[in-house]
Design a protein around this motif. Structure first.
Motif, PDB file in Angstrom:
ATOM      1  N   GLU A 128     -28.153  46.655  56.961  1.00 10.16           N
ATOM      2  CA  GLU A 128     -28.251  48.105  57.106  1.00 10.16           C
ATOM      3  C   GLU A 128     -28.290  48.812  55.758  1.00 10.16           C
ATOM      4  O   GLU A 128     -29.122  49.694  55.516  1.00 10.16           O
ATOM      5  N   HIS A 129     -27.398  48.430  54.846  1.00 14.37           N
ATOM      6  CA  HIS A 129     -27.298  49.158  53.581  1.00 14.37           C
ATOM      7  C   HIS A 129     -28.480  48.899  52.654  1.00 14.37           C
ATOM      8  O   HIS A 129     -28.763  49.709  51.770  1.00 14.37           O
ATOM      9  N   LEU A 155     -31.677  51.402  53.610  1.00 11.97           N
ATOM     10  CA  LEU A 155     -31.513  52.859  53.575  1.00 11.97           C
ATOM     11  C   LEU A 155     -32.583  53.559  52.753  1.00 11.97           C
ATOM     12  O   LEU A 155     -32.775  54.765  52.891  1.00 11.97           O
ATOM     13  N   LEU A 168     -25.440  55.733  51.944  1.00 12.94           N
ATOM     14  CA  LEU A 168     -24.851  54.451  51.560  1.00 12.94           C
ATOM     15  C   LEU A 168     -23.359  54.426  51.876  1.00 12.94           C
ATOM     16  O   LEU A 168     -22.839  53.443  52.424  1.00 12.94           O
ATOM     17  N   LYS A 169     -22.663  55.508  51.568  1.00 13.53           N
ATOM     18  CA  LYS A 169     -21.229  55.558  51.850  1.00 13.53           C
ATOM     19  C   LYS A 169     -20.953  55.530  53.347  1.00 13.53           C
ATOM     20  O   LYS A 169     -20.018  54.864  53.809  1.00 13.53           O
ATOM     21  N   SER A 173     -22.777  54.131  55.635  1.00 10.93           N
ATOM     22  CA  SER A 173     -23.065  52.790  56.145  1.00 10.93           C
ATOM     23  C   SER A 173     -21.976  51.799  55.749  1.00 10.93           C
ATOM     24  O   SER A 173     -21.362  51.153  56.605  1.00 10.93           O
ATOM     25  N   LEU A 174     -21.730  51.655  54.457  1.00 15.10           N
ATOM     26  CA  LEU A 174     -20.729  50.684  54.012  1.00 15.10           C
ATOM     27  C   LEU A 174     -19.338  51.042  54.528  1.00 15.10           C
ATOM     28  O   LEU A 174     -18.561  50.167  54.919  1.00 15.10           O
ATOM     29  N   TRP A 213     -18.931  49.975  58.173  1.00 14.34           N
ATOM     30  CA  TRP A 213     -18.716  48.527  58.313  1.00 14.34           C
ATOM     31  C   TRP A 213     -17.323  48.130  57.839  1.00 14.34           C
ATOM     32  O   TRP A 213     -16.697  47.226  58.403  1.00 14.34           O
ATOM     33  N   TRP A 240     -25.375  42.984  46.996  1.00 11.30           N
ATOM     34  CA  TRP A 240     -26.493  43.852  46.642  1.00 11.30           C
ATOM     35  C   TRP A 240     -27.798  43.057  46.593  1.00 11.30           C
ATOM     36  O   TRP A 240     -28.852  43.537  46.954  1.00 11.30           O
ATOM     37  N   TYR A 243     -18.973  58.042  44.121  1.00 14.81           N
ATOM     38  CA  TYR A 243     -18.540  57.099  45.155  1.00 14.81           C
ATOM     39  C   TYR A 243     -17.069  56.809  44.863  1.00 14.81           C
ATOM     40  O   TYR A 243     -16.722  56.352  43.771  1.00 14.81           O
TER      41      TYR A 243
END
Length: 573
Positions: free
Chosen positions: A301-302, A305, A322-323, A325-326, A329, A343, A511
């Protein structure tokens, strides 16, 4: 023993481990033929020891016609001659174990090569004893001339472009291939197939392998009726994924595999399932220890994006996405299951070129920032060869420089559809898998010390400045930052066991998250931009006096701002 040490000791070893992926074709060449091999890996093991990793994962080294660079296996119980021999493999495995590391093999059992003995026997005709080991079906003449794509058993498209069905003239039927026509899908509905795979896996474990990374393992169960999919993309093919992604019997198959292969092993092995399009809900089931399926999954998923209509249609990354999604999870697998953290791998472009800044000014800083963010999440981190050097995407001048079957298939299909060749090539440069497969950059010599011959894929010209020799000599290099991150994981229980709380979820530049375990809290704070960014006042004040555990821009901290691409980890308690 301190309180809680026994609890941690009882946890699976892989929760505190760091895995290093080797793509053997591109890692190190010992015989000068331009292709990496087992001897080259053996000669470079001390690079991994110095880094501090715990596990070596080898991409496929089995015999293969190399249609998809080894992910098309023609013999599961031998070594591809270009890589060496079984004796070479045994020496490598012993050397890895002598250095205190473990060895994980790639397991590719959704499909085999069309040159595998199983498929050759299956291809002999409808009466073959192995005919039902693969998905053979007659054509549909009402939809077109048998032998053409239009008359295929259904309308599914292949991941590598075109139809997912290949017509066989000799037997006058089609066989299913979700990937290349030379990668025929196995029929897991047949218990004989499953027993043969289980026996092969036990054979490798008995040889000393410590686990498996399982290629596209959530695709092994297909809906037996093979229904048409909804038209997708340009409408030429249907989306069959509802009928094979995490299909109807996949949990049954993986639980059976666990019982038959892993459950009685005295030493727990590592099982990692690569799972395209897997949902969080399914991942919880796959990785729930009580269910006995796999230890963790690779989800995508990540790394999707920044896709537009498809992976080669490049869009900017939104940090908030991104935040989200991660973070989802992290939360979703907090109580049940476990995360894989990555990554890069052999299928992804270089992250410093993708999400960072690969120019000379900020390459090191953005690469180390990205590493810090990833490794401080909850889960097992994976490092792909060259990531620890900050290797970048390659400057492919034209489509003639491209080798990857996926990228070339997309290029041909896009040009047929009338797309601008220059724009299509830009997409390949940004997202093509060849970016990950350029040879490892060891030093400044010709071909970067990878080979004395002509490399199978040209070395990135920037090896003159980006290479392992230079990185080891520079205490502020990407390599040494990865080494410090791994040491932090090994020495700080909060990195492994701590819970996860996302901060600043709506911030498009910063982040931030905390990890908390017992009396200790770690704050990770990272700037995803090339500009100085102010930290929100309440967060800056709260952490102003907390000592720095790890940073990528010297030791001085301005509690109110982060410098371009800066990352830092601070500790309370």
């Amino acid at each position: 023993m301190a309180s809680g040490d026994g609890e941690r000791a009882a946890e699976p070893w892989w929760k505190s481990a760091v895995v290093y992926q080797i793509y053997p074709r591109s890692f190190a060449d010992s015989d000068g033929d331009g292709i990496g091999d087992l001897g080259g890996i053996l000669a470079r093991l001390d690079h991994l020891v110095g880094l501090g990793v715990d596990v070596v994962w080898l991409s496929p080294v089995y015999p293969s016609p190399q249609d998809d660079n080894g992910y098309d296996i023609s013999d599961y119980r031998d070594i591809e001659p270009m890589f060496g021999t079984l004796a070479d493999f045994d020496r490598l495995a012993a050397a890895i174990h002598e250095r205190g590391m473990r060895l994980v093999m790639d397991l590719v059992v959704n499909h085999t090569s069309d040159e595998h003995a199983w498929f050759r026997e299956s291809r002999e005709g409808p009466d073959s004893v192995k005919r039902d080991w693969y998905w053979w079906r007659p054509g549909r003449p009402e939809r077109g001339a048998v032998g053409e794509e239009s008359a295929a058993p259904n309308n599914w498209g292949s991941f590598f472009s075109g139809s997912a069905w290949q017509y066989d003239d000799a037997s006058e039927e089609y066989y299913l291939h979700l990937f290349s026509p030379k990668q025929a899908d196995l029929n897991w509905e047949n218990p004989e197939v499953r027993r043969a795979i289980h026996a092969m896996m036990r054979w490798w474990l008995d040889r000393g392998v410590d686990g498996f990374r399982m290629d596209v393992i959530n695709l092994i169960s297909k809906h037996p009726d093979l229904p048409d999919g909804e038209p997708a993309g340009d409408g030429l093919y249907g989306d069959g994924s509802p009928y094979y992604v995490s299909g109807p019997r996949v949990h049954e198959y993986l639980a059976e595999m666990h019982r038959e292969v892993f459950a009685d092993r005295p030493e727990r092995v590592l099982t990692v399932g690569e799972m395209p399009e897997v949902t969080l809900e399914h991942a919880r089931l796959f990785t729930d220890p009580a269910r006995g399926e796999v230890d963790m999954v690779f989800q995508f998923e990540h790394v999707g994006l920044d896709f537009g209509r498809h992976k080669f249609d490049v869009r900017p990354l939104r940090l908030t996405a991104l935040k989200e999604s991660l973070g989802r999870w992290q939360t979703g697998l907090a109580e049940v299951g476990w995360n894989s953290l990555y990554w890069n791998n052999h299928d992804q472009p270089r992250v410093v070129s993708r999400f960072g800044d690969d120019g000379p000014r900020y390459r090191v800083r953005s690469a180390t920032m990205l590493a810090t963010v990833l490794h401080l999440h909850r889960g097992t981190p994976y490092i792909y060869q060259g990531e620890e050097l900050g290797m970048t995407n390659a400057p492919f001048a034209s489509v003639e420089d491209v080798r990857d079957i996926e990228a070339l298939g997309h290029y041909r299909q896009a040009i047929r559809a009338g797309e601008d060749p220059a724009r299509v090539l830009d997409g390949l440069r940004a997202r093509g898998r060849d970016n990950a497969r350029t040879p490892m950059q060891w030093d400044t010599s010709e071909h970067a010390g990878f080979t004395t011959g002509t490399p199978w894929l040209p070395v990135n010209p920037n090896h003159a400045t980006i290479n392992a020799a230079a990185a080891l000599a520079d205490p502020e290099s990407v390599y040494h930052h990865y080494r410090r991150l791994i040491a932090l994981r090994h020495g700080e229980p909060t990195v492994v066991h701590g819970d996860f709380t996302m901060l600043l979820a709506d911030d498009e530049r910063l982040y931030a998250f905390t990890r908390h375990y017992r009396d200790t809290t770690l704050l990770t704070l990272a700037n995803f931009t090339g500009e100085q960014v102010r930290i929100p006042a309440d967060l800056a004040t709260e952490w102003a006096t907390a000592p720095l555990v790890l940073g990528n821009v010297g030791t001085a901290i301005d509690p109110m701002t982060l410098r371009p691409w800066e990352a830092r980890v601070q500790r309370k308690g």
